[in-house]
Design a protein around this motif. Structure first.
Motif, short mmCIF file in Angstrom:
data_model
loop_
_atom_site.label_atom_id
_atom_site.label_comp_id
_atom_site.label_asym_id
_atom_site.label_seq_id
_atom_site.Cartn_x
_atom_site.Cartn_y
_atom_site.Cartn_z
N SER A 193 0.29 7.24 -6.58
CA SER A 193 -0.72 8.09 -5.91
C SER A 193 -2.07 7.39 -5.85
CB SER A 193 -0.86 9.44 -6.64
OG SER A 193 0.38 10.14 -6.62
N TYR A 194 -2.01 6.14 -5.50
CA TYR A 194 -3.23 5.34 -5.42
C TYR A 194 -3.44 4.91 -3.96
CZ TYR A 194 -6.64 1.59 -6.18
OH TYR A 194 -7.76 0.80 -6.15
N CYS A 195 -4.66 5.11 -3.48
CA CYS A 195 -5.02 4.70 -2.11
C CYS A 195 -5.94 3.49 -2.19
CB CYS A 195 -5.72 5.85 -1.38
SG CYS A 195 -6.25 5.39 0.30
N ASN A 199 -3.13 7.11 5.51
CA ASN A 199 -2.51 5.99 4.84
C ASN A 199 -2.78 4.65 5.54
OD1 ASN A 199 -1.07 6.44 7.13
ND2 ASN A 199 0.95 6.56 6.15
N CYS A 212 -7.41 12.42 0.70
CA CYS A 212 -7.34 11.10 1.34
C CYS A 212 -7.23 11.29 2.86
CB CYS A 212 -6.14 10.32 0.82
SG CYS A 212 -6.00 8.66 1.55
N SER A 263 0.84 -1.21 0.00
CA SER A 263 0.00 0.00 0.00
C SER A 263 0.87 1.26 0.00
CB SER A 263 -0.91 0.01 1.23
OG SER A 263 -0.14 0.04 2.42
N MET A 279 -3.83 13.72 -3.44
CA MET A 279 -4.11 12.61 -2.53
C MET A 279 -4.00 13.09 -1.08
SD MET A 279 -2.37 8.83 -2.36
CE MET A 279 -0.75 9.48 -1.95
N ARG A 320 0.93 4.20 -2.98
CA ARG A 320 0.72 5.61 -2.66
C ARG A 320 1.89 6.45 -3.17
NH1 ARG A 320 -3.23 6.67 1.18
NH2 ARG A 320 -2.17 8.63 1.75
#
Length: 312
Positions: free
Chosen positions: A278-280, A300, A297, A270, A293, A274
């Motif tokens: 830049s993906y959650c 994390n 967001c 994860s 993000m 990120r």
């Protein structure tokens, strides 16, 4: 009249007289006195009228009542055992006060006793000076030794206490088993959830890396690997490949990892998603850059996103 005729007449008269005198004696023995009770009873029995009918009805009613009372006494005697009958008779006898014409009453009277007075010393908790009722008798109805009943009672109490202790121990063991089952159930559910999240992250990681033209993953386990189609399942020398055809290491069984190992794997992949893409994984969204993000967001970790759901 000739002499022969006179002799015959005299003999006939004597025989007749003897016969007549003997018969009244027999009649007197058989005949009853008209003033006797037997004679009057016979007259009452044969006298017609309403009085005779009422007397016979009363007599029949009296006999029926006596018969019912006898049957009731017989039934009561059958229902009660010998010991119960003796106890009932003893209690009835104790309720009867001592007769004043007995030797015991005379001796007590000489010492100043009067009917209604109490005897003995004063007992604790009693309003009166002493006892006024007879002391209850505790009869021994069996052939066991003295103290046997007390010992049996003590053993019975010990058996009951041992039974309750055993049941309490079993209840504690049962509660431990239930708690252990719940813990294993919780761990199995958590493991299944973590494995599902790691598998999802690996697929997303492979897809995003492939979009950027990456041929190999940053870590071998970041991408899922597949066994060659012509290889058997039990073939230890079978080859594995990534989705782009590059040869890879055998895919590991995530269910063989414990909770801490799965959590570490999930944190690593994860964090890579990120930082690199830049993906959650908790938002399930691909942001344009790290700044977007950071603005949109919640954090994390999964706990940060659960807190957001609770606020909603």
């Amino acid at each position: 009249m000739s002499s022969d005729e006179e002799d015959n007449f005299v003999g006939f008269s004597q025989s007749t007289a003897s016969t007549s005198t003997a018969k009244p004696d027999d009649d007197e023995e058989e005949e009853e006195d008209y003033m006797s009770d037997t004679f009057m009873t016979k007259l009452d029995d044969v006298r017609p009228g309403v009085a005779s009918g009422l007397r016979s009805q009363q007599r029949e009613i009296r006999l029926n009542l006596e018969r019912e009372a006898a049957e009731e006494r017989n039934k009561k005697a059958v229902k009660l055992s010998r010991g119960e009958l003796e106890k009932e008779r003893r209690e009835e006898a104790l309720k009867i006060p001592i007769a004043q014409d007995t030797k015991g009453f005379e001796l007590m009277a000489k010492m100043g006793y009067k009917p209604g007075m109490s005897l003995g010393k004063k007992r604790e908790g009693q309003v009166d000076d002493a006892i006024k009722e007879p002391i209850a008798m505790d009869l021994k109805m069996n052939r066991t030794g003295l103290g046997h009943d007390k010992e049996e009672k003590r053993k019975c109490v010990e058996r009951v206490e041992a039974h309750y202790a055993h049941m309490s121990k079993r209840a504690k063991i049962s509660n431990l088993l239930i708690d252990d089952f719940k813990e294993r159930k919780r761990n199995a559910t958590l493991q299944k959830q973590q494995v599902g999240e790691v598998v999802k992250c690996r697929k997303v990681c492979q897809e995003l890396d492939s979009r950027q033209g990456v041929q190999l993953p940053a870590e071998p386990w970041f991408w899922p690997s597949y066994r060659a189609k012509n290889a058997a399942e039990d073939d230890e020398d079978a080859k594995y490949f990534y989705a782009n055809g590059v040869e890879a290491l055998p895919d590991e069984n995530l269910y063989e990892l414990d909770e801490s190992a799965l959590s570490q794997r999930l944190d690593e992949i994860s964090a890579y998603l990120r930082q690199t893409h830049s993906y959650c994984i908790w938002c399930g969204q691909l942001f344009e850059n790290a700044d977007e993000m950071a603005d949109n967001c919640p954090g994390n970790s999964k706990a940060d996103h659960d807190g957001e759901d609770n606020d909603l």
